[in-house]
Design a protein around this motif. Structure first.
Motif, PDB file in Angstrom:
ATOM      1  N   LYS A  70     -36.369  20.041   4.579  1.00 19.45           N
ATOM      2  CA  LYS A  70     -36.783  18.641   4.750  1.00 19.45           C
ATOM      3  C   LYS A  70     -37.256  18.411   6.186  1.00 19.45           C
ATOM      4  O   LYS A  70     -36.590  18.828   7.140  1.00 19.45           O
ATOM      5  N   GLY A 103     -38.386  15.546   8.985  1.00 23.55           N
ATOM      6  CA  GLY A 103     -38.332  14.115   9.313  1.00 23.55           C
ATOM      7  C   GLY A 103     -39.612  13.618   9.966  1.00 23.55           C
ATOM      8  O   GLY A 103     -40.551  14.389  10.206  1.00 23.55           O
ATOM      9  N   THR A 107     -40.673  12.588  12.994  1.00 25.74           N
ATOM     10  CA  THR A 107     -41.248  13.175  14.207  1.00 25.74           C
ATOM     11  C   THR A 107     -41.807  14.564  13.908  1.00 25.74           C
ATOM     12  O   THR A 107     -42.825  14.972  14.475  1.00 25.74           O
ATOM     13  N   TYR A 132     -34.759  19.568   8.964  1.00 24.81           N
ATOM     14  CA  TYR A 132     -35.467  19.783  10.233  1.00 24.81           C
ATOM     15  C   TYR A 132     -35.745  18.436  10.877  1.00 24.81           C
ATOM     16  O   TYR A 132     -36.287  17.529  10.249  1.00 24.81           O
ATOM     17  N   THR A 133     -35.346  18.315  12.157  1.00 17.30           N
ATOM     18  CA  THR A 133     -35.510  17.034  12.843  1.00 17.30           C
ATOM     19  C   THR A 133     -35.944  17.259  14.294  1.00 17.30           C
ATOM     20  O   THR A 133     -36.442  18.342  14.622  1.00 17.30           O
ATOM     21  N   ASP A 134     -35.788  16.224  15.134  1.00 17.66           N
ATOM     22  CA  ASP A 134     -36.287  16.335  16.515  1.00 17.66           C
ATOM     23  C   ASP A 134     -35.186  16.676  17.512  1.00 17.66           C
ATOM     24  O   ASP A 134     -35.396  16.619  18.716  1.00 17.66           O
ATOM     25  N   VAL A 135     -33.980  16.968  17.025  1.00 13.61           N
ATOM     26  CA  VAL A 135     -32.905  17.474  17.892  1.00 13.61           C
ATOM     27  C   VAL A 135     -32.431  18.798  17.291  1.00 13.61           C
ATOM     28  O   VAL A 135     -32.704  19.079  16.123  1.00 13.61           O
ATOM     29  N   GLY A 163     -29.602  19.884  16.381  1.00 15.74           N
ATOM     30  CA  GLY A 163     -28.463  19.880  15.480  1.00 15.74           C
ATOM     31  C   GLY A 163     -27.701  18.584  15.606  1.00 15.74           C
ATOM     32  O   GLY A 163     -28.212  17.601  16.155  1.00 15.74           O
ATOM     33  N   PHE A 169     -24.944  16.568  17.423  1.00 15.60           N
ATOM     34  CA  PHE A 169     -24.339  16.603  18.752  1.00 15.60           C
ATOM     35  C   PHE A 169     -23.041  15.796  18.769  1.00 15.60           C
ATOM     36  O   PHE A 169     -22.763  15.030  17.840  1.00 15.60           O
ATOM     37  N   PRO A 174     -27.772  12.564  21.737  1.00 11.00           N
ATOM     38  CA  PRO A 174     -28.200  13.158  23.009  1.00 11.00           C
ATOM     39  C   PRO A 174     -29.234  12.308  23.746  1.00 11.00           C
ATOM     40  O   PRO A 174     -29.458  12.501  24.930  1.00 11.00           O
ATOM     41  N   GLN A 187     -27.520   8.572  13.483  1.00 10.42           N
ATOM     42  CA  GLN A 187     -28.721   8.485  12.658  1.00 10.42           C
ATOM     43  C   GLN A 187     -29.163   9.835  12.106  1.00 10.42           C
ATOM     44  O   GLN A 187     -29.979   9.889  11.182  1.00 10.42           O
TER      45      GLN A 187
HETATM   46  P1  ADP Z   1     -35.778  12.284  11.366  1.00 12.64           P
HETATM   47  O1  ADP Z   1     -37.015  11.452  11.505  1.00 12.64           O
HETATM   48  O2  ADP Z   1     -36.021  13.740  11.586  1.00 12.64           O
HETATM   49  O3  ADP Z   1     -35.027  12.002  10.108  1.00 12.64           O
HETATM   50  P2  ADP Z   1     -33.910  10.632  12.844  1.00 12.64           P
HETATM   51  O4  ADP Z   1     -34.514   9.816  13.935  1.00 12.64           O
HETATM   52  O5  ADP Z   1     -33.611   9.941  11.563  1.00 12.64           O
HETATM   53  O6  ADP Z   1     -34.853  11.894  12.598  1.00 12.64           O
HETATM   54  O7  ADP Z   1     -32.569  11.342  13.344  1.00 12.64           O
HETATM   55  C1  ADP Z   1     -32.579  12.145  14.503  1.00 12.64           C
HETATM   56  C2  ADP Z   1     -32.094  11.333  15.689  1.00 12.64           C
HETATM   57  O8  ADP Z   1     -30.729  10.993  15.493  1.00 12.64           O
HETATM   58  C3  ADP Z   1     -32.094  12.079  17.000  1.00 12.64           C
HETATM   59  O9  ADP Z   1     -33.329  12.010  17.644  1.00 12.64           O
HETATM   60  C4  ADP Z   1     -30.977  11.381  17.792  1.00 12.64           C
HETATM   61  O10 ADP Z   1     -31.495  10.475  18.735  1.00 12.64           O
HETATM   62  C5  ADP Z   1     -30.202  10.604  16.742  1.00 12.64           C
HETATM   63  N1  ADP Z   1     -28.755  10.882  16.762  1.00 12.64           N
HETATM   64  C6  ADP Z   1     -27.778   9.945  16.723  1.00 12.64           C
HETATM   65  N2  ADP Z   1     -26.580  10.505  16.773  1.00 12.64           N
HETATM   66  C7  ADP Z   1     -26.757  11.838  16.822  1.00 12.64           C
HETATM   67  C8  ADP Z   1     -25.875  12.947  16.890  1.00 12.64           C
HETATM   68  N3  ADP Z   1     -24.541  12.811  16.882  1.00 12.64           N
HETATM   69  N4  ADP Z   1     -26.413  14.193  16.932  1.00 12.64           N
HETATM   70  C9  ADP Z   1     -27.748  14.363  16.931  1.00 12.64           C
HETATM   71  N5  ADP Z   1     -28.639  13.345  16.882  1.00 12.64           N
HETATM   72  C10 ADP Z   1     -28.162  12.091  16.825  1.00 12.64           C
END
Ligand code: ADP
Ligand code: ASP
Ligand code: MG
Length: 409
Positions: A6, A8, A10, A170-173, A175, A177, A181, A207
């Motif tokens: 999957k 997201g 970004t 798959y996202t913009d961080v 894993g 945290f 972060p 999120q």
């Molecule tokens: P996507 O569009 O890939 O679904 P989201 O914006 O929904 O991405 O979720 C990723 C974001 O979640 C990250 O950029 C980060 O800012 C936020 N986030 C909030 N809490 C955490 C956490 N504990 N670990 C990692 N990311 C987190």
């Protein structure tokens, strides 16, 4: 091996990002994996679509809003399929209904009720990569959406039905945290986190994963990994709690802004009106969160509860409408609040954790309006202006200290 990947918003936010996604999918196909791709809408598309509707009507109908929002994922699914085809990988984009995703007949936050997997099985049997729109389904011929962030849930539900060996988010961080972060530079990536802790974190505002995705993954035993589409780095594995040695007390910190507290002062006990209030709120689709009731005098109680700030006016209207039934003396609404929560499976056996949290907030002179606890979390409702400072402080207190490092080593 069969995997669901999957991506997201970004991760599919531009043509370049979509090319990068196609490269990730290609790699998986080269490893002879059967791959099912699930995509979100590009970048901030969903927000933009909602804003567009609001320019015409601040209260658009839920049906049309769903019809509008669902277009976002269709754009990215088709573009990812095109990028795969360019790489000589057979691929086919599918909307929610084409992929057989049926939901409850609710607009805006529908639950997936069933998935007819035959279509996807057929596409896979044809040697094609299905690229499915996340976040959407169909109910009685109507397009529905699963709630903001719901593409994660689409991916997990598909992984469960297709009996996939792995669901990669798959996202913009890189894993999950210890906290967001983006807010706390010292936040650390967790190599693994239990379903239960992840569920609490997600429900309490982290999120990174949609709460229902975690719920479904736990229920159906879907192996789940959160990782970045920008780097190759290993992500976070969501694991069964039983595998975890509970060496840490606090695993993560979550926060949620835009909370309002509604307080009913002097509610007549003998009228039993509380059930009526919460039933009426539930019918109106208002999610009530923390509820505190305290006895002031034997015949009267004070009741306060929190709702999302955006639901505060609707809530006040409903409560005022039930004034006679409830017989309260006063009604107070305080907005501009936030919820800050610490989560960790190790809390069950560490009764001092709540006290430590309250002391840390007291040290910063932050007033605590309400508290709510479970076996693995403590949440405090505080003024939103103090949210960032409290998260930084609690992170330092529970996740950066010498004591914790020593205990974990
Ligand atoms: P996507 O569009 O890939 O679904 P989201 O914006 O929904 O991405 O979720 C990723 C974001 O979640 C990250 O950029 C980060 O800012 C936020 N986030 C909030 N809490 C955490 C956490 N504990 N670990 C990692 N990311 C987190
Ligand atoms: N595009 C939808 C949203 O922004 C769903 C998702 O990204 O998961 O909420
Ligand atoms: Mg998301």
């Amino acid at each position: 091996m069969r995997i669901v990947q999957k991506f997201g918003g970004t991760s599919v936010g531009s043509p370049e990002r979509i090319e990068a996604v196609a490269d990730i999918v290609r790699k998986a196909t080269e490893l002879c994996h059967e791959v099912v791709v699930v995509v979100s809408a590009m970048g901030d598309t969903t927000d933009e679509l909602i804003a567009l509707a609001h320019q015409i009507d601040p209260r658009p109908s839920a049906r049309e809003l769903d019809a509008l929002m669902a277009t976002g994922e269709q754009v990215s699914a088709a573009l990812v399929a095109i990028a795969l085809q360019k790489r000589a990988i057979k691929a086919r984009s599918l909307t929610g209904w084409q992929a057989g995703v049926a939901t409850e007949p609710v607009h805006g936050a529908a639950r997936v009720s069933s998935i007819a997997a035959e279509k996807l099985e057929q596409v896979l049997a044809d040697g094609e990569v299905p690229v499915v729109t996340g976040f959407q389904g169909i109910a009685g011929g109507e397009i529905t959406t699963l709630g903001r962030g719901g593409s994660d849930t689409s991916a997990v539900a598909l992984a469960a039905v297709l009996k996939a060996d792995l669901c990669e988010i798959y996202t913009d961080v890189t894993g999950v945290f210890t906290t967001d972060p983006r807010l706390v530079a010292a936040a650390r990536k967790l190599p693994q986190v239990s379903y239960d802790e992840m569920l609490e974190l997600a429900n309490l505002g982290a999120q990174v994963l949609h709460p229902r995705a975690v719920e479904n993954a736990k229920q159906f035993g879907v192996p789940l990994v959160v990782r970045s589409s920008f780097t190759d780095e290993e992500g976070t594995v969501i694991v069964d709690g039983n595998n975890l040695e509970q060496r840490h007390v606090v695993t993560g910190i979550a926060f949620e802004p835009e909370v309002a507290r509604v307080a009913l002062i002097g509610v007549a006990v003998q009228r039993h009106g509380l059930a009526a209030v919460f039933t009426a709120l539930a019918r109106a689709g208002v999610n009530v969160d923390v509820i505190v009731q305290s006895v002031v005098q034997s015949a009267e109680v004070d009741v306060s509860f929190t709702v999302k700030e955006e639901d505060a006016d609707l809530t006040l209207g409903i409560v005022r409408g039930l004034r006679d039934e409830l017989g309260y003396r006063d009604l107070v609404c305080e907005s501009g609040l936030a919820k800050v929560s610490i989560v960790g499976a190790g809390m069950i056996s560490n009764p001092g954790v709540a006290a430590q949290m309250f002391q840390a907030l007291a040290d910063l002179d932050i007033p605590i309006r309400m508290v709510s606890t479970s076996e693995i979390k403590v949440s405090c409702i505080i003024p939103a202006a103090h949210m960032e400072a409290s998260v930084l402080r609690l992170h330092a207190e529970f996740l950066e200290s010498e004591a914790r490092v020593a205990a974990n080593s």
